[in-house]
Design a protein around this motif. Sequence first.
Motif, PDB file in Angstrom:
ATOM      1  N   GLY A   1      29.298  21.695  27.992  1.00  0.00           N
ATOM      2  CA  GLY A   1      30.226  20.703  27.454  1.00  0.00           C
ATOM      3  C   GLY A   1      31.607  21.271  27.232  1.00  0.00           C
ATOM      4  N   THR A   2      31.670  22.483  26.732  1.00  0.00           N
ATOM      5  CA  THR A   2      32.959  23.138  26.489  1.00  0.00           C
ATOM      6  C   THR A   2      33.702  23.345  27.789  1.00  0.00           C
ATOM      7  N   GLN A   3      33.008  23.826  28.803  1.00  0.00           N
ATOM      8  CA  GLN A   3      33.644  24.049  30.101  1.00  0.00           C
ATOM      9  C   GLN A   3      34.164  22.736  30.676  1.00  0.00           C
ATOM     10  N   LEU A   4      33.374  21.703  30.550  1.00  0.00           N
ATOM     11  CA  LEU A   4      33.777  20.405  31.083  1.00  0.00           C
ATOM     12  C   LEU A   4      35.005  19.873  30.348  1.00  0.00           C
ATOM     13  N   ARG A   5      35.038  20.004  29.027  1.00  0.00           N
ATOM     14  CA  ARG A   5      36.203  19.544  28.269  1.00  0.00           C
ATOM     15  C   ARG A   5      37.459  20.307  28.676  1.00  0.00           C
ATOM     16  N   ARG A   6      37.321  21.572  28.998  1.00  0.00           N
ATOM     17  CA  ARG A   6      38.483  22.373  29.389  1.00  0.00           C
ATOM     18  C   ARG A   6      39.049  21.964  30.743  1.00  0.00           C
ATOM     19  N   ILE A   7      38.191  21.535  31.666  1.00  0.00           N
ATOM     20  CA  ILE A   7      38.693  21.179  33.001  1.00  0.00           C
ATOM     21  C   ILE A   7      38.930  19.679  33.176  1.00  0.00           C
ATOM     22  N   THR A   8      38.635  18.869  32.157  1.00  0.00           N
ATOM     23  CA  THR A   8      38.806  17.417  32.269  1.00  0.00           C
ATOM     24  C   THR A   8      40.216  17.024  32.700  1.00  0.00           C
ATOM     25  N   PRO A   9      41.278  17.570  32.117  1.00  0.00           N
ATOM     26  CA  PRO A   9      42.613  17.169  32.577  1.00  0.00           C
ATOM     27  C   PRO A   9      42.840  17.441  34.066  1.00  0.00           C
ATOM     28  N   LYS A  10      42.303  18.555  34.565  1.00  0.00           N
ATOM     29  CA  LYS A  10      42.443  18.869  35.991  1.00  0.00           C
ATOM     30  C   LYS A  10      41.645  17.886  36.838  1.00  0.00           C
ATOM     31  N   LEU A  11      40.447  17.519  36.379  1.00  0.00           N
ATOM     32  CA  LEU A  11      39.634  16.544  37.114  1.00  0.00           C
ATOM     33  C   LEU A  11      40.341  15.199  37.206  1.00  0.00           C
ATOM     34  N   ILE A  12      40.899  14.751  36.094  1.00  0.00           N
ATOM     35  CA  ILE A  12      41.596  13.466  36.065  1.00  0.00           C
ATOM     36  C   ILE A  12      42.817  13.497  36.976  1.00  0.00           C
ATOM     37  N   ALA A  13      43.591  14.565  36.889  1.00  0.00           N
ATOM     38  CA  ALA A  13      44.788  14.680  37.733  1.00  0.00           C
ATOM     39  C   ALA A  13      44.420  14.694  39.212  1.00  0.00           C
ATOM     40  N   ALA A  14      43.368  15.430  39.567  1.00  0.00           N
ATOM     41  CA  ALA A  14      42.953  15.503  40.969  1.00  0.00           C
ATOM     42  C   ALA A  14      42.471  14.143  41.469  1.00  0.00           C
ATOM     43  N   ALA A  15      41.716  13.436  40.646  1.00  0.00           N
ATOM     44  CA  ALA A  15      41.215  12.116  41.053  1.00  0.00           C
ATOM     45  C   ALA A  15      42.374  11.139  41.242  1.00  0.00           C
TER      46      ALA A  15
ATOM     47  N   GLU B   1      45.434  11.886  41.939  1.00  0.00           N
ATOM     48  CA  GLU B   1      46.249  12.308  43.068  1.00  0.00           C
ATOM     49  C   GLU B   1      45.637  11.860  44.394  1.00  0.00           C
ATOM     50  N   ARG B   2      44.312  11.959  44.483  1.00  0.00           N
ATOM     51  CA  ARG B   2      43.631  11.572  45.731  1.00  0.00           C
ATOM     52  C   ARG B   2      43.574  10.062  45.909  1.00  0.00           C
ATOM     53  N   VAL B   3      43.420   9.333  44.807  1.00  0.00           N
ATOM     54  CA  VAL B   3      43.342   7.871  44.870  1.00  0.00           C
ATOM     55  C   VAL B   3      44.355   7.320  43.862  1.00  0.00           C
ATOM     56  N   PRO B   4      45.611   7.154  44.299  1.00  0.00           N
ATOM     57  CA  PRO B   4      46.688   6.779  43.377  1.00  0.00           C
ATOM     58  C   PRO B   4      46.434   5.510  42.561  1.00  0.00           C
ATOM     59  N   ASP B   5      45.773   4.522  43.127  1.00  0.00           N
ATOM     60  CA  ASP B   5      45.563   3.261  42.407  1.00  0.00           C
ATOM     61  C   ASP B   5      44.285   3.251  41.575  1.00  0.00           C
TER      62      ASP B   5
END
Length: 52
Positions: free
Chosen positions: A8-22, A24-28
């Motif tokens: 859970g800790t690891q996932l919380r740390r990378i959540t902003p990167k996951l959201i940004a990547a998603a 970026e790949r699908v703008p809408d």
Amino acid sequence: MTRGPAYGTQLRRITPKLIAAANERVPDANVRAPHVPPPAPAVAAEPRAAVR
């Protein structure tokens, strides 16, 4: 990513990167939060018969 208490800790740390990547790949898509289920319980292997 490893399984265990730190999952859970690891996932919380990378959540902003996951959201940004998603986004970026699908703008809408307008992704705001990922839905990630907890890890599945480990399945124990069946014991094997002794080989002689």
